[in-house]
Write a protein that holds these residues in place. Sequence first.
Motif, PDB file in Angstrom:
ATOM      1  N   GLU A 111       0.786  -1.100  -0.010  1.00 19.89           N
ATOM      2  CA  GLU A 111      -0.116  -0.022   0.097  1.00 19.89           C
ATOM      3  C   GLU A 111       0.940   1.334   0.129  1.00 19.89           C
ATOM      4  N   THR A 112       2.027   1.255   1.155  1.00 19.47           N
ATOM      5  CA  THR A 112       2.869   2.369   0.883  1.00 19.47           C
ATOM      6  C   THR A 112       3.686   2.346  -0.446  1.00 19.47           C
ATOM      7  N   GLY A 138       1.280   4.319  -3.014  1.00 17.57           N
ATOM      8  CA  GLY A 138       1.261   5.675  -2.926  1.00 17.57           C
ATOM      9  C   GLY A 138       2.392   6.400  -3.466  1.00 17.57           C
ATOM     10  N   LEU A 139       3.742   5.681  -3.296  1.00 19.90           N
ATOM     11  CA  LEU A 139       5.071   6.382  -3.907  1.00 19.90           C
ATOM     12  C   LEU A 139       4.963   6.307  -5.447  1.00 19.90           C
ATOM     13  N   ALA A 175       2.305   6.542  -7.452  1.00 15.64           N
ATOM     14  CA  ALA A 175       1.374   7.542  -7.598  1.00 15.64           C
ATOM     15  C   ALA A 175       2.022   8.966  -7.400  1.00 15.64           C
ATOM     16  N   GLU A 176       2.901   9.043  -6.488  1.00 17.75           N
ATOM     17  CA  GLU A 176       3.465  10.459  -6.181  1.00 17.75           C
ATOM     18  C   GLU A 176       4.617  10.707  -7.313  1.00 17.75           C
TER      19      GLU A 176
END
Length: 338
Positions: free
Chosen positions: A86-87, A90-91, A93-94
């Motif tokens: 999950e983390t 997020g990265l 997508a960032e």
Amino acid sequence: MTHLTAELLRDGVVSEAEIAEAAGIGRPGQAIKLSPDAFHVAGIHLGAGLVQIAITDLTASAKATASFGFSLREATPDDVVARTAETLAGLIAEVDGPRLLGVGVAVPGPVNADQRSILASINTGWRNLPLAAKFETETGLPVVLEHNVSSIALAEVRYGIGRRVPAVLYVYLRTGLGAGLVVDGVPFRPGGHGAVELGHIQISQDGPPCSCGNHGCLESYVNERVLMRAAGLEGVAPSNLMERLEATETWAPTLDRLTDSLAIAINLLTPDLIVLGGHLGEAPDSMFAHLLKNLPPRVMPHMRDILRIERTSFGPLSGAFGGAAVALDHFFYSGVRQ
């Protein structure tokens, strides 16, 4: 070569540089250079209670990083994998950059020969765990595993202070004391799945019990929990743990035990360079001065003049960069690119 170069240019992996001067018959050569952002990889370090993640380009330069802690008593391996995935999402997508080729996971123990499962992790209790498959299910990306400190040693050899050094021994202190060896650019994996267990060199037959089941191992004296207690500290270990320890009566015997074990490792493995990471990489200069003074008389004469001891190039996120180095080797520079 022309067809191969054309393919790399078409994929954007390389770009044209200045034209080289003609050196004989035929048209001038065309210089090319790597395009670092053509692809990205992810590196993950699964530690005993800590996860580090980095997305890097093709030169292992970070594009985004993250980390989080977890409880070994409360979190299952599946919980840790899910939160890590999950983390990582997020990265990704960032960064919103080029395609991610794959994920390298640096794990706290030796892995099997095809680098799909962790065989045994003393500090986490994980055994015969197919972590690569678990991460692939959660991320949808190809995954390769490697012993964590071996991964960091590889990162130093490919992208850090160990470039062009024949043999590099990396020593890492956090929860436990681990080591990784890279010889002529290849991680040392005896039997196809072994690791350099520096922390489990027995230095006293009647010493305290060790997590491996033996007594008097170096790690039973030099690990984060023992050093925290000696420094009168509780909670999360500070980055200056070794500096805090320097003011205690434990400092001198800790240096002596570390020197004893490194001398054994040097005589057995003959590294040209020792790189210290984790708490050792953040230790005061007095520790390095002690080692540089006391190690040479303890090793073979031919090693005394060539031996170097340095701090890690990658700082506190060295484990994540280790995972990235493994991913780059496996999914890009080996030609496995999918």
